[in-house]
Design a protein around this motif. Structure first.
Motif, mmCIF file in Angstrom:
data_model
loop_
_atom_site.group_PDB
_atom_site.id
_atom_site.type_symbol
_atom_site.label_atom_id
_atom_site.label_comp_id
_atom_site.label_asym_id
_atom_site.label_seq_id
_atom_site.Cartn_x
_atom_site.Cartn_y
_atom_site.Cartn_z
ATOM 1 N N GLN A 145 0.916 -1.341 -0.128
ATOM 2 C CA GLN A 145 -0.052 0.012 0.122
ATOM 3 C C GLN A 145 0.871 1.336 -0.099
ATOM 4 O OE1 GLN A 145 -3.081 -0.686 -1.121
ATOM 5 N NE2 GLN A 145 -4.303 -0.145 0.845
ATOM 6 N N ILE A 146 1.976 1.458 0.906
ATOM 7 C CA ILE A 146 2.929 2.361 0.837
ATOM 8 C C ILE A 146 3.523 2.631 -0.451
ATOM 9 C CG2 ILE A 146 5.036 3.017 1.911
ATOM 10 C CD1 ILE A 146 4.286 1.642 4.338
ATOM 11 N N LEU A 147 3.736 1.436 -1.178
ATOM 12 C CA LEU A 147 4.502 1.785 -2.410
ATOM 13 C C LEU A 147 3.599 1.975 -3.348
ATOM 14 C CD1 LEU A 147 6.545 -1.563 -2.157
ATOM 15 C CD2 LEU A 147 7.621 0.820 -2.083
ATOM 16 N N LYS A 148 2.311 1.467 -3.404
ATOM 17 C CA LYS A 148 1.310 1.953 -4.332
ATOM 18 C C LYS A 148 1.078 3.682 -4.402
ATOM 19 C CE LYS A 148 -3.186 1.717 -3.278
ATOM 20 N NZ LYS A 148 -4.379 1.387 -2.831
ATOM 21 N N ILE A 149 0.900 3.804 -3.065
ATOM 22 C CA ILE A 149 0.554 5.429 -2.729
ATOM 23 C C ILE A 149 1.748 6.296 -3.384
ATOM 24 C CG2 ILE A 149 0.257 7.323 -1.250
ATOM 25 C CD1 ILE A 149 -1.235 4.850 0.358
ATOM 26 N N SER A 150 3.126 5.773 -3.336
ATOM 27 C CA SER A 150 4.463 6.452 -3.434
ATOM 28 C C SER A 150 4.156 6.853 -4.956
ATOM 29 C CB SER A 150 5.475 5.580 -3.310
ATOM 30 O OG SER A 150 5.538 5.498 -1.895
ATOM 31 N N ALA A 151 3.773 5.923 -5.767
ATOM 32 C CA ALA A 151 3.933 6.014 -7.358
ATOM 33 C C ALA A 151 2.358 6.802 -7.888
ATOM 34 C CB ALA A 151 3.877 4.523 -8.087
ATOM 35 N N TRP A 152 1.475 6.234 -7.128
ATOM 36 C CA TRP A 152 0.174 6.801 -7.646
ATOM 37 C C TRP A 152 -0.114 8.291 -7.320
ATOM 38 C CZ3 TRP A 152 -4.283 2.383 -7.500
ATOM 39 C CH2 TRP A 152 -4.044 1.090 -8.147
ATOM 40 N N THR A 155 1.066 9.941 -10.233
ATOM 41 C CA THR A 155 -0.047 10.086 -11.397
ATOM 42 C C THR A 155 -1.120 11.217 -10.783
ATOM 43 O OG1 THR A 155 0.048 7.790 -11.256
ATOM 44 C CG2 THR A 155 -1.313 8.905 -12.863
ATOM 45 N N LEU A 156 -1.613 11.313 -9.664
ATOM 46 C CA LEU A 156 -2.576 12.388 -9.383
ATOM 47 C C LEU A 156 -2.183 13.543 -9.438
ATOM 48 C CD1 LEU A 156 -5.387 12.630 -7.668
ATOM 49 C CD2 LEU A 156 -3.900 12.618 -5.532
ATOM 50 N N GLY A 160 -4.351 14.636 -12.512
ATOM 51 C CA GLY A 160 -5.481 14.900 -11.883
ATOM 52 C C GLY A 160 -6.202 13.540 -11.334
ATOM 53 N N PRO A 161 -7.580 13.655 -11.586
ATOM 54 C CA PRO A 161 -8.415 12.506 -11.277
ATOM 55 C C PRO A 161 -7.857 11.333 -11.744
ATOM 56 C CG PRO A 161 -9.770 14.297 -12.042
ATOM 57 C CD PRO A 161 -8.629 14.984 -12.214
ATOM 58 N N ILE A 162 -7.952 10.106 -10.977
ATOM 59 C CA ILE A 162 -7.392 8.748 -11.258
ATOM 60 C C ILE A 162 -8.368 7.849 -10.696
ATOM 61 C CG2 ILE A 162 -5.024 9.546 -11.546
ATOM 62 C CD1 ILE A 162 -4.571 8.282 -8.832
ATOM 63 N N PRO A 163 -8.414 6.611 -11.193
ATOM 64 C CA PRO A 163 -9.168 5.501 -10.590
ATOM 65 C C PRO A 163 -8.411 5.109 -9.537
ATOM 66 C CG PRO A 163 -8.684 5.014 -12.982
ATOM 67 C CD PRO A 163 -7.859 6.222 -12.600
ATOM 68 N N TYR A 164 -8.923 5.171 -8.296
ATOM 69 C CA TYR A 164 -8.396 4.636 -6.887
ATOM 70 C C TYR A 164 -9.186 3.925 -6.287
ATOM 71 C CZ TYR A 164 -5.339 4.594 -2.839
ATOM 72 O OH TYR A 164 -4.641 4.426 -1.844
ATOM 73 N N TYR A 183 -6.971 11.941 -2.389
ATOM 74 C CA TYR A 183 -6.382 12.413 -1.353
ATOM 75 C C TYR A 183 -6.898 11.885 -0.005
ATOM 76 C CZ TYR A 183 -3.068 15.483 -3.659
ATOM 77 O OH TYR A 183 -1.880 15.937 -4.355
ATOM 78 N N ASP A 184 -8.022 11.958 0.289
ATOM 79 C CA ASP A 184 -8.765 11.186 1.407
ATOM 80 C C ASP A 184 -8.570 9.937 1.478
ATOM 81 O OD1 ASP A 184 -9.662 13.690 1.970
ATOM 82 O OD2 ASP A 184 -11.569 13.570 1.533
#
Length: 535
Positions: A145-152, A155-156, A160-164, A183-184
């Motif tokens: 999860q930490i790694l996913k957020i580090s990359a995504w 993208t955000l 801007g808006p992304i599928p999350y 972000y939330d």
């Protein structure tokens, strides 16, 4: 990895030795395929996806990988954010000058940025998620999860808006979330991951240690990094959602393990998990003969008589090179030029080798984040002290003595104008290094020093430049994006979505929904992201 091969060999031997007595299940089992049990014993079921994700947060490869990762990094990040941040310019030109250097967006390059920051992380993250659900490895998934957020989050903050919130669901088309919604959700996911890993961190435990190329499995280091990432994301929202920014900044800083404070806390890829990774920018400079110092970097480093100048860049004796305070000459390259290959071959290269680490985040950045928070909210500490600690940490990170900092901060020097090879840029600012003036002037100084310390992390520097308007950068020599409303003063505010996003009827509906969630509701490079409210 070696254990896994041993399991495969044993499976093959058993299959050959006992073929006559095998039952139906034995006959229909591939003896050369790793079973779930083998994967658990070897740790690769979770470790494999983790290492894959780490190698993609910033694309890195080994010598054995050739130039695949280097080319991915160049197209996805270097020829965009690394240039738009004012760190680099190039000894080359692409598409007759119609490229990202001159603010003309190239769809193939834009698509590469999306793929490398989002798509390429999706499959390994989903594999880690399924493995966690199957095996109960919550610690491994917390790291995923930490790694996913580090990359995504890149993208955000690029598109801007992304599928999350619906990512990972079984659907042909995954809907986009608004920036605030992402972000939330990211904050909550990050907090949950930190909560999961904290007991392990406090006990000095490890997570997927054999496959972790960043921290060797140290849960303590990962929690510090995650808290620091949370702080970075929180401060991104300071101007658009100050209460939310303050809440998450406090959450990060008040955590029992805390944030990065020392040089060795840095999140970086160099050697680990049995691999030695190649520095992309070094290869782009030395082997491709392309990456070179930008004039903006020279304006600040030379003007401030900053000892990091020779740490960051190599001198040059080419005709027209500029004499600096250290007795050496440097030749920075104008941003947004349209000169052909080899015009700037002998100009100043980045001072890197193939062994230079690829940094995701360093402690100096965290001190500057805290300094900005303290400037805004007094309960976060003393802004001037944190500002000085940030400079000291950056000096230490770059092999310089912290004893030089007091002199540096009191020297009264200012950035300089730059004139080279027919390009001229005026003095970008009158700001000195001394922490004085109004709060706005202090903010500018924090951001200038943060920009210098972040080098060569162009993605983060470009994002902070858009958020705060600092530092003031030299303008591009040529603006080929004027037809799309892009100006030299404001630059690229975001990347447009790849053309492929709107080619089918289903994708077009999803794309239109994503665009409707942009603040300006138009898919342009001039559209402002949610937090881009100032300059």
């Amino acid at each position: 990895m070696k254990k896994m091969n041993q399991y495969k060999l044993l499976a093959g031997i058993c299959a050959l030795s006992f073929l006559s007595s095998c039952d139906y299940e034995d006959i229909n089992t591939n003896p050369y395929e790793m079973t779930d049990e083998m994967g658990k014993m070897d740790g690769i079921s979770m470790g494999g996806p983790i290492l894959t994700m780490e190698r993609q947060v910033v694309p890195v490869g080994t010598q054995a990988d050739g130039t695949d990762a280097i080319n991915q990094y160049q197209i996805a990040y270097h020829l965009s954010a690394d240039l738009w941040s004012g760190y680099f310019s190039e000894n080359n030109n692409w598409y007759s000058g119609n490229n990202h250097m001159t603010y003309y967006l190239v769809d193939a390059w834009v698509s590469s940025t999306y793929s490398n920051s989002y798509t390429n992380l999706y499959s390994p993250w989903k594999n880690a998620k399924m493995e966690s659900e199957k095996s109960g490895d919550v610690d491994g998934f917390a790291l995923a999860q930490i790694l996913k957020i580090s990359a995504w989050v890149k993208t955000l903050e690029t598109f801007g808006p992304i599928p999350y919130t619906h990512a990972g669901e079984m659907a042909l088309v995954i809907p986009f979330d608004s920036e605030e919604e992402v972000y939330d959700a990211m904050f909550q996911d990050l907090q949950n991951a930190i909560t999961t890993l904290t007991p392990l961190a406090e006990q000095g435990g490890t997570v997927v240690a054999d496959f972790d190329a960043v921290y060797g499995g140290s849960a303590n280091k990962w929690v510090k990094y995650a808290n620091s990432l949370m702080l970075r994301m929180a401060m991104r929202l300071k101007f658009v959602a100050p209460a939310k920014a303050k809440q998450w900044a406090q959450t990060a800083l008040n955590h029992s393990v805390g944030v990065m404070t020392v040089k060795d806390d840095a999140a970086q890829m160099s050697t680990g998990a049995g691999y030695t990774f190649v520095n992309n920018i070094s290869y782009l400079a030395s082997n491709y003969n392309e990456a070179r110092m930008c004039t903006s970097m020279y304006a600040y480093l030379a003007g401030y008589e900053d000892p990091r100048l020779s740490v960051y860049f190599l001198p040059s004796e080419t005709k027209g090179a500029l004499s600096a305070f250290d007795g050496k000459t440097y030749a920075p390259v104008p941003p947004g030029h349209v000169q052909g290959n080899n015009t700037y071959k002998e100009y100043s290269q980045p001072n890197m080798t193939s062994a230079t680490p690829t940094y995701w985040m360093r402690a100096s950045e965290v001190y500057f984040l805290r300094a900005e928070a303290a400037l805004e909210w007094s309960e976060f500490g003393d802004a001037e002290s944190l500002y000085k600690q940030g400079v000291q940490m950056s000096f230490e990170e770059n092999g310089l003595s912290a004893s030089e900092v007091d002199t540096y901060l009191a020297n009264g020097k200012k950035p300089v104008a730059v004139t080279i090879n027919g390009y001229s840029a005026p003095v970008p600012t009158q700001a000195t290094t001394e922490f004085s003036g109004s709060n706005e002037e202090k903010l500018e100084k924090i951001m200038i020093q943060k920009w210098i310390a972040l080098y060569p992390n162009g993605q983060e520097a470009w994002t902070e430049w858009r958020r705060t308007g600092y530092p003031k950068l030299n303008e591009v020599q040529n603006n080929r994006g004027a037809g799309q409303g892009i100006t030299k003063e404001k630059g690229i505010r975001r990347m447009v979505y790849p053309i492929s996003f709107s080619q089918s009827a289903e994708d077009k509906a999803n794309y239109d929904d994503a665009v409707s969630k942009l603040k300006d509701k138009v898919d342009k490079a001039t559209s402002r992201l949610w937090w881009d409210t100032r300059n």
